[in-house]
Enzyme design. Structure first.
Site, PDB file in Angstrom:
ATOM      1  N   GLY A  52       0.804  -1.230   0.000  1.00  0.00           N
ATOM      2  CA  GLY A  52       0.000   0.000   0.000  1.00  0.00           C
ATOM      3  C   GLY A  52       0.829   1.269   0.000  1.00  0.00           C
ATOM      4  N   SER A  58       5.427  -1.116  -5.198  1.00  0.00           N
ATOM      5  CA  SER A  58       5.277  -2.294  -6.059  1.00  0.00           C
ATOM      6  C   SER A  58       5.524  -3.614  -5.340  1.00  0.00           C
ATOM      7  CB  SER A  58       6.192  -2.213  -7.276  1.00  0.00           C
ATOM      8  OG  SER A  58       5.644  -1.330  -8.188  1.00  0.00           O
ATOM      9  N   SER A  59       4.875  -3.760  -4.207  1.00  0.00           N
ATOM     10  CA  SER A  59       4.960  -5.054  -3.520  1.00  0.00           C
ATOM     11  C   SER A  59       4.377  -6.155  -4.407  1.00  0.00           C
ATOM     12  CB  SER A  59       4.216  -5.004  -2.186  1.00  0.00           C
ATOM     13  OG  SER A  59       2.873  -4.611  -2.386  1.00  0.00           O
ATOM     14  N   GLU A  96      -0.967  -9.917 -13.309  1.00  0.00           N
ATOM     15  CA  GLU A  96      -1.564  -8.720 -12.711  1.00  0.00           C
ATOM     16  C   GLU A  96      -2.789  -8.233 -13.505  1.00  0.00           C
ATOM     17  OE1 GLU A  96      -0.053  -5.034 -10.080  1.00  0.00           O
ATOM     18  OE2 GLU A  96       1.249  -6.623 -10.739  1.00  0.00           O
ATOM     19  N   ASP A 104       6.360  -1.691 -13.530  1.00  0.00           N
ATOM     20  CA  ASP A 104       6.801  -2.251 -12.249  1.00  0.00           C
ATOM     21  C   ASP A 104       7.426  -3.631 -12.445  1.00  0.00           C
ATOM     22  OD1 ASP A 104       5.513   0.026 -11.452  1.00  0.00           O
ATOM     23  OD2 ASP A 104       3.773  -0.999 -10.615  1.00  0.00           O
ATOM     24  N   TYR A 150      -7.422   5.078 -11.376  1.00  0.00           N
ATOM     25  CA  TYR A 150      -6.349   4.666 -12.305  1.00  0.00           C
ATOM     26  C   TYR A 150      -6.981   4.284 -13.652  1.00  0.00           C
ATOM     27  CZ  TYR A 150      -2.130   2.234 -13.961  1.00  0.00           C
ATOM     28  OH  TYR A 150      -1.032   1.830 -14.686  1.00  0.00           O
TER      29      TYR A 150
HETATM   30  C1  GAF Z   1       1.310   1.818 -11.025  1.00  0.00           C
HETATM   31  C2  GAF Z   1       1.202   0.899 -12.227  1.00  0.00           C
HETATM   32  F1  GAF Z   1       1.291  -0.409 -11.820  1.00  0.00           F
HETATM   33  C3  GAF Z   1       2.294   1.185 -13.257  1.00  0.00           C
HETATM   34  O1  GAF Z   1       2.081   0.377 -14.385  1.00  0.00           O
HETATM   35  C4  GAF Z   1       2.303   2.670 -13.622  1.00  0.00           C
HETATM   36  O2  GAF Z   1       1.229   2.989 -14.480  1.00  0.00           O
HETATM   37  C5  GAF Z   1       2.294   3.534 -12.366  1.00  0.00           C
HETATM   38  O3  GAF Z   1       1.252   3.171 -11.474  1.00  0.00           O
HETATM   39  C6  GAF Z   1       2.137   4.992 -12.699  1.00  0.00           C
HETATM   40  O4  GAF Z   1       3.250   5.441 -13.390  1.00  0.00           O
HETATM   41  O5  GAF Z   1       2.509   1.569 -10.329  1.00  0.00           O
END
Ligand code: GAF
Length: 353
Positions: A103, A107-108, A141, A153, A205
């Protein structure tokens, strides 16, 4: 027994550009996830050191995948997808252990997925190449977990290079390692986890992503990557809504900031990238609108405490702020903010045993 570790990441600059076929400049962190794969007897058994209960399922493709706790989908996803591709995945036991805070926007999930994908590929001797590993990790994912993320990520978790940020062209996923060692210039990259709760992040997002795709369609380009800074004003004039103009302005200027940052780093001018980081934050706040007040306040106070540049990193709506600081003030900074640390660029996924 096969053991792989894959890291979390910080994105230095280039936010929400990955799914627009654009440029990003992340680096791999020291924190990561370790996946240990051993032969099983029956079915697939998954255990996380961070979770109470193990999960055991019968071997199957996705169509017959049972309902399982969310965390385990990131692990089992790779097995379901391989089975769908006709790989006869034998009984396995997979144990995962992560020290990436969840959280926080570090990028866990990519660390988890990439450690598993690499360990399973190695244990089974599948011989997947770099591209196939990335495609598989992204599919877990995007298709299994259902998060419409853009691939940055997983790419840096798989291919990060120690002492370097990874300049990635997300159209063809080619990468170039760019020197990034702030300590050599008397600087530190401080990461402050604002611990602001992620508000509406999943939906927002997707809204941004669809908005960018619609803008590209209206402009008649394959992706917003194809709009250059010199074409920006003309492109903005052809868009129907103010919201879409803001999205396009962010993505186009952010791609340009990545290219400029790469140029400065490759010219040995790390101490000059600060204004680009700060401009990226302003663009995320004012145009892309993915920051929250806690994050804005943290970025501002880091600047007032002497940072050369500061910006939110990651998907937004909370998470971490990074600041490029003179090394001598970074200790005070880490003491000032409860959840702060100095980040260095480490290697991507690697075998431990
Ligand atoms: C998150 C997403 F997983 C990435 O792919 C990227 O879009 C990022 O948000 C924003 O730059 O980490």
């Amino acid at each position: 027994m096969t053991i792989w570790r894959a890291p979390g990441r910080i994105n230095l600059v280039g936010e929400h550009t990955d799914y627009n076929d654009g440029f990003v400049l992340p680096f791999a962190l020291a924190v990561g996830c370790t996946a240990t794969v051993t032969d099983g007897h029956d079915g697939w058994s998954v255990r996380s050191v961070q979770e109470e209960e193990p999960v055991v399922v019968r071997r199957s493709g996705r169509a017959h995948a049972p309902d399982v706790p969310d965390w385990s989908r990131y692990v089992l996803g790779a097995l379901w997808l391989l089975a769908d591709r006709g790989v006869d995945v034998p009984p396995l036991r997979i144990r995962v252990d992560s020290d990436v805070p969840t959280g926080a926007g570090l990028s866990s999930s990519a660390a988890l997925v990439c450690s598993v994908v690499r360990a399973v590929d190695d244990h089974l001797g599948l011989g997947l190449d770099d591209d196939a590993l990335l495609v598989l990790a992204r599919a877990v994912e995007n298709d299994v977990v259902g998060a419409p993320t853009g691939g940055m990520d997983q790419l840096v978790s798989l291919r990060g290079v120690e002492g370097h940020a990874l300049f990635c062209d997300m159209r063809d996923t080619t990468t170039r390692a760019v020197p990034f060692e702030p300590a050599g210039d008397g600087l530190s990259l401080v990461v402050v986890d604002t611990q602001a709760p992620h508000r509406h992040s999943d939906g927002a997002y997707g809204v941004r992503r669809r908005g960018c795709e619609e803008a590209a369609r209206q402009l008649g380009v394959r992706a917003l990557r194809d709009v250059g800074v010199d074409d920006l004003d003309a492109a903005l004039g052809r868009l129907g809504s103010e919201e879409m103009r803001r999205y396009v302005r962010h993505v186009v200027t952010e791609n340009a900031r990545v290219l400029e940052t790469v140029e400065l780093l490759e010219a040995g001018r790390l101490s000059d990238i600060g204004p680009l980081l700060t401009a990226s934050h302003a663009s995320m706040r004012d145009d892309f609108r993915i920051t929250v007040p806690e994050v804005d306040r943290t970025a501002e106070s880091l600047l007032s405490l002497g940072a050369l540049g500061a910006r939110m990193t990651g998907g937004g709506f909370g998470g971490c702020v990074i600041a490029l600081m003179p090394a001598e003030s970074s200790e005070a900074m880490v003491a000032e903010f409860p959840a702060a640390f100095v980040a260095t660029a480490e290697r991507g996924a690697h075998r431990l045993g």
